[in-house]
Design a protein around this motif. Structure first.
Motif, short mmCIF file in Angstrom:
data_model
loop_
_atom_site.label_atom_id
_atom_site.label_comp_id
_atom_site.label_asym_id
_atom_site.label_seq_id
_atom_site.Cartn_x
_atom_site.Cartn_y
_atom_site.Cartn_z
N VAL A 22 0.83 -1.21 0.00
CA VAL A 22 0.00 0.00 0.00
C VAL A 22 0.86 1.25 0.00
N LEU A 23 1.94 1.24 0.80
CA LEU A 23 2.74 2.45 1.01
C LEU A 23 3.68 2.77 -0.14
N GLU A 24 4.29 1.75 -0.73
CA GLU A 24 5.31 2.01 -1.76
C GLU A 24 4.79 2.84 -2.93
N PRO A 25 3.60 2.55 -3.48
CA PRO A 25 3.10 3.40 -4.58
C PRO A 25 2.85 4.85 -4.16
N MET A 26 2.61 5.08 -2.87
CA MET A 26 2.42 6.46 -2.39
C MET A 26 3.74 7.22 -2.37
N LEU A 27 4.83 6.53 -1.96
CA LEU A 27 6.11 7.20 -1.76
C LEU A 27 6.96 7.26 -3.03
N GLU A 28 6.87 6.23 -3.84
CA GLU A 28 7.79 6.08 -4.97
C GLU A 28 7.81 7.31 -5.90
N PRO A 29 6.67 7.92 -6.24
CA PRO A 29 6.72 9.09 -7.14
C PRO A 29 7.48 10.29 -6.56
N HIS A 30 7.64 10.32 -5.25
CA HIS A 30 8.30 11.46 -4.61
C HIS A 30 9.81 11.27 -4.45
N PHE A 31 10.28 10.04 -4.56
CA PHE A 31 11.70 9.77 -4.34
C PHE A 31 12.54 10.38 -5.46
N HIS A 32 13.79 10.67 -5.13
CA HIS A 32 14.70 11.34 -6.06
C HIS A 32 15.20 10.38 -7.14
N ALA A 33 15.40 10.90 -8.34
CA ALA A 33 15.89 10.07 -9.45
C ALA A 33 17.27 9.48 -9.16
N ASN A 34 18.05 10.14 -8.30
CA ASN A 34 19.40 9.66 -8.01
C ASN A 34 19.47 8.74 -6.79
N SER A 35 18.32 8.28 -6.32
CA SER A 35 18.26 7.26 -5.27
C SER A 35 17.98 5.92 -5.95
N GLU B 286 34.37 21.30 0.86
CA GLU B 286 33.21 22.03 1.40
C GLU B 286 31.99 21.11 1.51
N VAL B 287 31.77 20.32 0.48
CA VAL B 287 30.63 19.41 0.45
C VAL B 287 30.74 18.36 1.55
N LEU B 288 31.93 17.78 1.73
CA LEU B 288 32.11 16.75 2.75
C LEU B 288 31.83 17.30 4.15
N ARG B 289 32.34 18.51 4.43
CA ARG B 289 32.08 19.13 5.74
C ARG B 289 30.58 19.35 5.95
N ALA B 290 29.91 19.83 4.91
CA ALA B 290 28.48 20.12 5.02
C ALA B 290 27.66 18.84 5.22
N ASP C 207 18.76 13.44 0.21
CA ASP C 207 18.48 13.74 -1.20
C ASP C 207 17.93 15.15 -1.41
N VAL C 208 16.86 15.47 -0.70
CA VAL C 208 16.25 16.80 -0.84
C VAL C 208 17.22 17.88 -0.38
N TRP C 209 17.93 17.61 0.71
CA TRP C 209 18.87 18.59 1.26
C TRP C 209 20.01 18.89 0.27
N ILE C 210 20.57 17.86 -0.35
CA ILE C 210 21.64 18.08 -1.34
C ILE C 210 21.11 18.89 -2.52
N SER C 211 19.95 18.50 -3.02
CA SER C 211 19.38 19.20 -4.17
C SER C 211 19.14 20.68 -3.88
N LYS D 182 27.97 17.53 8.78
CA LYS D 182 27.16 18.34 9.68
C LYS D 182 25.68 18.00 9.53
N ARG D 183 25.24 17.81 8.30
CA ARG D 183 23.84 17.49 8.04
C ARG D 183 23.46 16.16 8.69
N PHE D 184 24.31 15.16 8.56
CA PHE D 184 24.01 13.87 9.17
C PHE D 184 23.89 13.99 10.68
#
Length: 413
Positions: free
Chosen positions: A93-106, A239-243, A208-212, A246-248
Protein backbone atom coordinates in the motif's frame (compact mmCIF):
# COMPACT_ATOMS: atom_id res chain seq x y z
CA UNK A 1 -18.82 -7.79 11.45
CA UNK A 2 -17.66 -4.21 10.85
CA UNK A 3 -13.88 -3.78 10.84
CA UNK A 4 -11.98 -0.70 11.95
CA UNK A 5 -9.98 -0.68 8.70
CA UNK A 6 -10.93 -1.78 5.22
CA UNK A 7 -8.14 -4.10 4.06
CA UNK A 8 -8.90 -6.44 1.11
CA UNK A 9 -8.24 -10.13 1.74
CA UNK A 10 -6.67 -10.28 -1.72
CA UNK A 11 -3.95 -7.90 -0.49
CA UNK A 12 -2.98 -10.36 2.26
CA UNK A 13 -2.84 -13.16 -0.32
CA UNK A 14 -0.56 -11.11 -2.60
CA UNK A 15 1.66 -10.30 0.39
CA UNK A 16 1.93 -14.00 1.27
CA UNK A 17 2.96 -14.92 -2.29
CA UNK A 18 5.73 -12.31 -2.26
CA UNK A 19 7.02 -13.42 1.16
CA UNK A 20 7.00 -17.05 0.01
CA UNK A 21 8.96 -16.13 -3.14
CA UNK A 22 11.56 -14.26 -1.07
CA UNK A 23 12.06 -17.16 1.35
CA UNK A 24 13.92 -16.56 4.60
CA UNK A 25 14.40 -18.04 8.05
CA UNK A 26 11.90 -18.19 10.89
CA UNK A 27 11.55 -15.51 13.54
CA UNK A 28 11.29 -15.79 17.32
CA UNK A 29 8.61 -18.51 16.98
CA UNK A 30 10.99 -20.50 14.70
CA UNK A 31 8.08 -21.19 12.35
CA UNK A 32 9.14 -21.83 8.75
CA UNK A 33 7.10 -20.90 5.68
CA UNK A 34 6.33 -24.61 5.19
CA UNK A 35 4.96 -24.86 8.75
CA UNK A 36 2.95 -21.66 8.24
CA UNK A 37 1.41 -23.25 5.14
CA UNK A 38 0.15 -26.28 7.11
CA UNK A 39 -2.81 -24.08 8.10
CA UNK A 40 -2.43 -21.50 5.35
CA UNK A 41 -6.08 -20.41 5.17
CA UNK A 42 -6.41 -20.05 8.93
CA UNK A 43 -3.09 -18.23 9.38
CA UNK A 44 -3.81 -15.75 6.58
CA UNK A 45 -7.28 -15.13 8.02
CA UNK A 46 -5.74 -14.33 11.43
CA UNK A 47 -3.40 -11.77 9.86
CA UNK A 48 -6.23 -10.13 7.89
CA UNK A 49 -8.59 -10.17 10.87
CA UNK A 50 -6.09 -8.57 13.25
CA UNK A 51 -4.89 -5.98 10.74
CA UNK A 52 -8.47 -5.04 9.86
CA UNK A 53 -9.59 -4.75 13.49
CA UNK A 54 -6.58 -2.72 14.64
CA UNK A 55 -5.53 -5.47 17.03
CA UNK A 56 -2.35 -6.59 15.26
CA UNK A 57 0.71 -6.23 17.49
CA UNK A 58 4.03 -7.43 16.08
CA UNK A 59 6.08 -9.93 18.07
CA UNK A 60 9.76 -9.17 18.81
CA UNK A 61 12.14 -9.56 15.90
CA UNK A 62 14.81 -12.24 16.19
CA UNK A 63 18.29 -10.74 16.37
CA UNK A 64 20.82 -12.63 14.23
CA UNK A 65 24.46 -11.45 14.40
CA UNK A 66 26.00 -11.26 10.93
CA UNK A 67 29.78 -10.74 10.47
CA UNK A 68 30.64 -7.62 8.46
CA UNK A 69 33.16 -7.83 5.61
CA UNK A 70 35.08 -4.99 7.24
CA UNK A 71 35.05 -6.72 10.63
CA UNK A 72 32.66 -6.53 13.54
CA UNK A 73 29.05 -7.66 13.78
CA UNK A 74 25.84 -6.37 12.23
CA UNK A 75 22.59 -7.34 13.97
CA UNK A 76 19.97 -8.53 11.50
CA UNK A 77 16.39 -8.37 12.74
CA UNK A 78 14.36 -11.33 11.42
CA UNK A 79 10.55 -11.03 11.79
CA UNK A 80 8.27 -14.07 12.00
CA UNK A 81 6.65 -15.34 8.80
CA UNK A 82 3.30 -13.87 9.87
CA UNK A 83 4.91 -10.52 10.63
CA UNK A 84 6.70 -10.49 7.26
CA UNK A 85 3.34 -10.99 5.55
CA UNK A 86 1.76 -8.19 7.60
CA UNK A 87 4.67 -5.89 6.75
CA UNK A 88 4.34 -6.80 3.08
CA UNK A 89 0.65 -5.81 3.19
CA UNK A 90 1.70 -2.36 4.39
CA UNK A 91 4.54 -2.13 1.88
CA UNK A 92 2.20 -2.94 -1.04
CA UNK A 93 0.00 0.00 0.00
CA UNK A 94 2.74 2.45 1.01
CA UNK A 95 5.31 2.01 -1.76
CA UNK A 96 3.10 3.40 -4.58
CA UNK A 97 2.42 6.46 -2.39
CA UNK A 98 6.11 7.20 -1.76
CA UNK A 99 7.79 6.08 -4.97
CA UNK A 100 6.72 9.09 -7.14
CA UNK A 101 8.30 11.46 -4.61
CA UNK A 102 11.70 9.77 -4.34
CA UNK A 103 14.70 11.34 -6.06
CA UNK A 104 15.89 10.07 -9.45
CA UNK A 105 19.40 9.66 -8.01
CA UNK A 106 18.26 7.26 -5.27
CA UNK A 107 18.77 3.69 -6.49
CA UNK A 108 18.67 1.25 -3.55
CA UNK A 109 15.62 -0.89 -2.73
CA UNK A 110 13.48 0.65 -5.43
CA UNK A 111 11.41 -0.95 -8.22
CA UNK A 112 12.87 -0.64 -11.72
CA UNK A 113 16.23 0.61 -10.40
CA UNK A 114 19.34 -1.49 -9.93
CA UNK A 115 22.90 -1.42 -8.69
CA UNK A 116 24.04 -1.56 -12.32
CA UNK A 117 22.06 1.62 -13.01
CA UNK A 118 23.90 3.33 -10.15
CA UNK A 119 27.29 2.09 -11.38
CA UNK A 120 26.55 3.23 -14.95
CA UNK A 121 25.54 6.76 -13.98
CA UNK A 122 28.55 7.01 -11.64
CA UNK A 123 30.92 5.89 -14.39
CA UNK A 124 29.75 8.67 -16.71
CA UNK A 125 29.90 11.30 -13.99
CA UNK A 126 33.46 10.33 -13.07
CA UNK A 127 34.42 11.17 -16.66
CA UNK A 128 32.78 14.60 -16.38
CA UNK A 129 33.76 15.58 -12.82
CA UNK A 130 37.30 15.44 -11.44
CA UNK A 131 36.46 14.84 -7.79
CA UNK A 132 34.17 12.49 -5.83
CA UNK A 133 33.01 12.70 -2.23
CA UNK A 134 32.30 9.17 -1.01
CA UNK A 135 30.16 8.71 2.10
CA UNK A 136 28.90 5.74 4.06
CA UNK A 137 26.43 6.07 6.93
CA UNK A 138 27.42 4.18 10.06
CA UNK A 139 24.62 1.93 11.31
CA UNK A 140 21.80 3.56 9.33
CA UNK A 141 19.08 1.05 10.21
CA UNK A 142 19.98 1.19 13.92
CA UNK A 143 19.93 4.98 14.19
CA UNK A 144 16.91 6.29 12.27
CA UNK A 145 15.09 8.88 14.39
CA UNK A 146 11.49 7.68 14.85
CA UNK A 147 9.98 11.14 15.25
CA UNK A 148 11.61 12.49 12.08
CA UNK A 149 10.64 9.37 10.14
CA UNK A 150 6.99 9.51 11.22
CA UNK A 151 6.86 13.21 10.36
CA UNK A 152 8.01 12.39 6.83
CA UNK A 153 5.56 9.47 6.65
CA UNK A 154 2.57 11.63 7.60
CA UNK A 155 3.55 14.13 4.93
CA UNK A 156 2.86 11.56 2.20
CA UNK A 157 0.50 9.04 3.79
CA UNK A 158 -2.93 9.72 5.26
CA UNK A 159 -3.84 6.03 5.58
CA UNK A 160 -4.50 5.63 9.31
CA UNK A 161 -3.83 1.91 9.61
CA UNK A 162 -0.54 2.11 7.68
CA UNK A 163 0.79 4.75 10.07
CA UNK A 164 -0.52 2.82 13.10
CA UNK A 165 1.28 -0.40 12.21
CA UNK A 166 4.50 1.29 11.17
CA UNK A 167 4.60 2.96 14.59
CA UNK A 168 4.18 -0.45 16.20
CA UNK A 169 6.91 -2.02 14.08
CA UNK A 170 9.30 0.77 14.95
CA UNK A 171 8.73 0.10 18.65
CA UNK A 172 8.78 -3.72 18.43
CA UNK A 173 11.62 -5.06 20.62
CA UNK A 174 14.51 -7.22 19.48
CA UNK A 175 15.20 -10.63 21.01
CA UNK A 176 18.90 -11.53 20.88
CA UNK A 177 20.43 -14.99 20.42
CA UNK A 178 20.39 -15.52 24.22
CA UNK A 179 16.66 -14.81 24.49
CA UNK A 180 17.06 -11.35 26.03
CA UNK A 181 14.48 -8.83 24.85
CA UNK A 182 15.88 -5.37 24.06
CA UNK A 183 13.56 -2.37 23.77
CA UNK A 184 14.18 -0.04 20.83
CA UNK A 185 13.77 3.74 20.84
CA UNK A 186 15.31 4.38 17.41
CA UNK A 187 16.07 2.56 14.20
CA UNK A 188 14.14 0.06 12.10
CA UNK A 189 15.26 -3.60 12.01
CA UNK A 190 17.57 -4.46 9.14
CA UNK A 191 15.82 -7.52 7.78
CA UNK A 192 12.28 -6.19 8.09
CA UNK A 193 10.20 -6.17 4.91
CA UNK A 194 9.16 -2.52 5.24
CA UNK A 195 12.50 -1.28 6.69
CA UNK A 196 14.28 -0.49 3.37
CA UNK A 197 11.29 1.59 2.22
CA UNK A 198 11.28 3.50 5.52
CA UNK A 199 15.05 4.02 5.33
CA UNK A 200 14.66 5.47 1.83
CA UNK A 201 11.93 7.81 3.06
CA UNK A 202 14.12 9.01 5.93
CA UNK A 203 17.15 9.56 3.67
CA UNK A 204 15.00 11.25 1.03
CA UNK A 205 14.67 14.22 3.37
CA UNK A 206 17.88 13.80 5.37
CA UNK A 207 20.08 13.60 2.25
CA UNK A 208 18.48 13.74 -1.20
CA UNK A 209 16.25 16.80 -0.84
CA UNK A 210 18.87 18.59 1.26
CA UNK A 211 21.64 18.08 -1.34
CA UNK A 212 19.38 19.20 -4.17
CA UNK A 213 18.52 22.36 -2.26
CA UNK A 214 21.97 23.32 -0.89
CA UNK A 215 24.24 21.99 -3.67
CA UNK A 216 22.11 22.09 -6.84
CA UNK A 217 25.18 21.89 -9.13
CA UNK A 218 26.57 18.75 -7.43
CA UNK A 219 25.22 15.52 -8.96
CA UNK A 220 24.88 12.68 -6.46
CA UNK A 221 24.10 8.99 -6.45
CA UNK A 222 22.79 7.20 -3.37
CA UNK A 223 22.27 3.46 -2.95
CA UNK A 224 20.71 2.97 0.51
CA UNK A 225 23.38 4.16 2.98
CA UNK A 226 26.20 4.50 0.43
CA UNK A 227 26.52 7.74 -1.53
CA UNK A 228 28.70 9.64 -3.97
CA UNK A 229 28.78 13.36 -4.77
CA UNK A 230 30.60 14.63 -7.87
CA UNK A 231 32.50 17.91 -7.63
CA UNK A 232 34.38 20.17 -10.05
CA UNK A 233 37.25 21.03 -7.69
CA UNK A 234 39.02 19.79 -4.60
CA UNK A 235 37.89 22.90 -2.74
CA UNK A 236 34.25 22.20 -3.57
CA UNK A 237 34.66 18.55 -2.52
CA UNK A 238 36.08 19.58 0.87
CA UNK A 239 33.21 22.03 1.40
CA UNK A 240 30.63 19.41 0.45
CA UNK A 241 32.11 16.75 2.75
CA UNK A 242 32.08 19.13 5.74
CA UNK A 243 28.48 20.12 5.02
CA UNK A 244 27.32 16.51 4.63
CA UNK A 245 28.94 15.48 7.92
CA UNK A 246 27.16 18.34 9.68
CA UNK A 247 23.84 17.49 8.04
CA UNK A 248 24.01 13.87 9.17
CA UNK A 249 24.71 14.96 12.74
CA UNK A 250 21.59 17.16 12.63
CA UNK A 251 19.56 14.09 11.61
CA UNK A 252 21.04 11.81 14.26
CA UNK A 253 23.31 9.99 11.83
CA UNK A 254 27.08 9.63 11.53
CA UNK A 255 29.41 9.26 8.57
CA UNK A 256 31.62 6.17 8.76
CA UNK A 257 35.11 7.71 8.95
CA UNK A 258 36.90 4.73 7.40
CA UNK A 259 34.58 4.58 4.40
CA UNK A 260 34.09 8.28 3.66
CA UNK A 261 36.66 10.33 1.77
CA UNK A 262 37.50 12.59 -1.15
CA UNK A 263 38.75 10.88 -4.31
CA UNK A 264 40.51 12.30 -7.38
CA UNK A 265 39.28 10.67 -10.61
CA UNK A 266 42.72 10.44 -12.19
CA UNK A 267 43.00 9.56 -15.87
CA UNK A 268 45.07 10.38 -18.95
CA UNK A 269 44.07 14.06 -18.82
CA UNK A 270 44.12 14.54 -15.04
CA UNK A 271 47.67 14.87 -13.75
CA UNK A 272 47.19 16.31 -10.27
CA UNK A 273 48.88 14.45 -7.36
CA UNK A 274 46.43 13.26 -4.72
CA UNK A 275 46.57 10.35 -2.26
CA UNK A 276 43.13 8.86 -2.96
CA UNK A 277 42.54 7.85 -6.58
CA UNK A 278 40.08 4.98 -6.07
CA UNK A 279 36.85 4.15 -4.28
CA UNK A 280 34.61 1.10 -3.85
CA UNK A 281 30.91 1.23 -4.61
CA UNK A 282 28.45 -1.69 -4.71
CA UNK A 283 31.17 -4.33 -5.09
CA UNK A 284 33.09 -2.44 -7.79
CA UNK A 285 36.33 -0.48 -7.52
CA UNK A 286 36.56 2.75 -9.51
CA UNK A 287 40.19 3.63 -10.33
CA UNK A 288 42.51 4.51 -13.25
CA UNK A 289 42.63 1.56 -15.69
CA UNK A 290 44.21 0.86 -19.01
CA UNK A 291 41.65 0.98 -21.82
CA UNK A 292 41.53 0.95 -25.62
CA UNK A 293 39.86 3.54 -27.82
CA UNK A 294 37.98 2.64 -31.00
CA UNK A 295 41.27 2.76 -32.94
CA UNK A 296 42.93 0.24 -30.61
CA UNK A 297 45.11 2.85 -28.89
CA UNK A 298 45.82 2.46 -25.17
CA UNK A 299 44.95 5.21 -22.70
CA UNK A 300 44.22 5.55 -18.97
CA UNK A 301 40.53 5.69 -18.09
CA UNK A 302 38.82 6.06 -14.68
CA UNK A 303 36.39 3.15 -14.63
CA UNK A 304 34.82 0.39 -12.51
CA UNK A 305 35.65 -3.31 -12.18
CA UNK A 306 34.95 -5.98 -9.59
CA UNK A 307 36.61 -5.07 -6.26
CA UNK A 308 39.32 -7.06 -4.49
CA UNK A 309 36.96 -7.57 -1.54
CA UNK A 310 34.29 -9.05 -3.83
CA UNK A 311 36.83 -11.36 -5.48
CA UNK A 312 38.08 -12.51 -2.09
CA UNK A 313 34.50 -13.31 -1.02
CA UNK A 314 33.90 -15.27 -4.23
CA UNK A 315 37.11 -17.31 -3.81
CA UNK A 316 36.11 -18.08 -0.21
CA UNK A 317 32.67 -19.21 -1.41
CA UNK A 318 34.19 -21.48 -4.06
CA UNK A 319 36.53 -22.99 -1.48
CA UNK A 320 33.62 -23.59 0.92
CA UNK A 321 31.77 -25.65 -1.71
CA UNK A 322 34.44 -28.41 -1.49
CA UNK A 323 33.90 -29.24 -5.15
CA UNK A 324 36.93 -31.53 -5.26
CA UNK A 325 35.45 -33.79 -2.56
CA UNK A 326 32.10 -34.41 -4.28
CA UNK A 327 33.27 -37.40 -6.32
CA UNK A 328 29.92 -39.14 -5.72
CA UNK A 329 28.36 -36.48 -7.96
CA UNK A 330 28.29 -36.10 -11.72
CA UNK A 331 29.42 -32.98 -13.52
CA UNK A 332 25.77 -32.25 -14.27
CA UNK A 333 25.04 -32.45 -10.53
CA UNK A 334 27.78 -29.92 -9.82
CA UNK A 335 26.38 -27.65 -12.53
CA UNK A 336 22.90 -27.75 -10.98
CA UNK A 337 24.33 -27.07 -7.52
CA UNK A 338 26.75 -24.25 -8.27
CA UNK A 339 26.28 -22.78 -11.74
CA UNK A 340 23.33 -20.56 -10.70
CA UNK A 341 25.72 -18.79 -8.31
CA UNK A 342 28.45 -18.55 -10.96
CA UNK A 343 25.97 -17.13 -13.47
CA UNK A 344 24.85 -14.57 -10.92
CA UNK A 345 28.46 -13.44 -10.42
CA UNK A 346 29.03 -13.29 -14.17
CA UNK A 347 25.89 -11.23 -14.73
CA UNK A 348 26.65 -8.82 -11.90
CA UNK A 349 30.43 -8.40 -11.77
CA UNK A 350 31.01 -9.07 -15.45
CA UNK A 351 28.95 -6.08 -16.50
CA UNK A 352 31.94 -3.70 -16.34
CA UNK A 353 35.56 -4.50 -17.26
CA UNK A 354 34.81 -8.23 -17.37
CA UNK A 355 38.48 -9.24 -17.77
CA UNK A 356 38.92 -8.63 -14.02
CA UNK A 357 36.73 -11.70 -13.40
CA UNK A 358 39.07 -14.06 -15.27
CA UNK A 359 41.00 -15.02 -12.13
CA UNK A 360 37.72 -16.18 -10.53
CA UNK A 361 36.93 -18.37 -13.53
CA UNK A 362 40.43 -19.89 -13.46
CA UNK A 363 39.94 -20.54 -9.74
CA UNK A 364 36.66 -22.37 -10.42
CA UNK A 365 38.20 -24.44 -13.21
CA UNK A 366 41.06 -25.41 -10.89
CA UNK A 367 38.62 -26.92 -8.39
CA UNK A 368 36.78 -28.76 -11.17
CA UNK A 369 40.08 -30.26 -12.34
CA UNK A 370 40.75 -31.41 -8.77
CA UNK A 371 37.30 -33.03 -8.82
CA UNK A 372 38.22 -34.94 -12.00
CA UNK A 373 41.47 -36.14 -10.38
CA UNK A 374 39.62 -37.50 -7.34
CA UNK A 375 36.69 -38.99 -9.23
CA UNK A 376 38.67 -40.88 -11.90
CA UNK A 377 41.64 -42.99 -10.78
CA UNK A 378 43.32 -42.75 -14.18
CA UNK A 379 43.74 -39.00 -13.65
CA UNK A 380 44.67 -39.14 -9.96
CA UNK A 381 48.34 -38.27 -10.55
CA UNK A 382 48.01 -36.62 -13.95
CA UNK A 383 46.85 -33.01 -13.66
CA UNK A 384 47.68 -32.24 -17.30
CA UNK A 385 45.55 -35.14 -18.56
CA UNK A 386 42.73 -34.17 -16.15
CA UNK A 387 42.88 -30.64 -17.59
CA UNK A 388 42.68 -31.99 -21.13
CA UNK A 389 39.76 -34.28 -20.24
CA UNK A 390 37.79 -31.43 -18.68
CA UNK A 391 38.72 -29.13 -21.55
CA UNK A 392 37.15 -31.55 -24.04
CA UNK A 393 33.97 -31.77 -21.98
CA UNK A 394 33.80 -27.98 -21.61
CA UNK A 395 34.03 -27.40 -25.36
CA UNK A 396 31.26 -29.91 -26.05
CA UNK A 397 29.06 -28.72 -23.14
CA UNK A 398 29.88 -25.04 -22.60
CA UNK A 399 26.51 -24.38 -21.00
CA UNK A 400 27.36 -26.41 -17.88
CA UNK A 401 29.29 -23.59 -16.18
CA UNK A 402 29.25 -19.83 -16.56
CA UNK A 403 32.97 -19.53 -17.28
CA UNK A 404 32.79 -22.14 -20.05
CA UNK A 405 29.97 -20.24 -21.69
CA UNK A 406 32.32 -17.23 -21.66
CA UNK A 407 35.01 -19.32 -23.43
CA UNK A 408 37.25 -19.73 -20.36
CA UNK A 409 38.04 -23.45 -20.35
CA UNK A 410 40.45 -25.57 -18.30
CA UNK A 411 43.96 -25.43 -19.78
CA UNK A 412 44.61 -28.07 -22.42
CA UNK A 413 48.24 -29.23 -22.41
Amino acid sequence: MVKSFEIPKQLVWEAYLKVKANGGAGGVDEQSIEEFEEDLKGNLYKIWNRLSSGSYFPPPVRGVPIPKKSGGIRMLGVPTVSDRIAQMVVKLVLEPMLEPHFHANSYGYRPNKSAHDAIEVTRHRCWRYDWVVEFDIRGLFDNIDHELLLRALRKHCSCEWVILYIERWLKAPLQDEHGHVVERTKGTPQGGVVSPLLANLFLHYAVDVWISRHFPTVPFCRYADDGLLHCKSRQQAEEVLRAVEKRFQECGLEIHPGKSKIVYCKDVNRREDYANISFDFLGFTFRPRSSKDKYGRRYVNFSPAVSKAAKKAMRQAIRSWHLQLKNDRTLEDLSRMFDPVLRGWANYYGKFYKSEMVSIWYHTNMYLVRWVMRKYKRYARHRRRANEHLNRIARVNPGLFAQWKLGIYPAAG
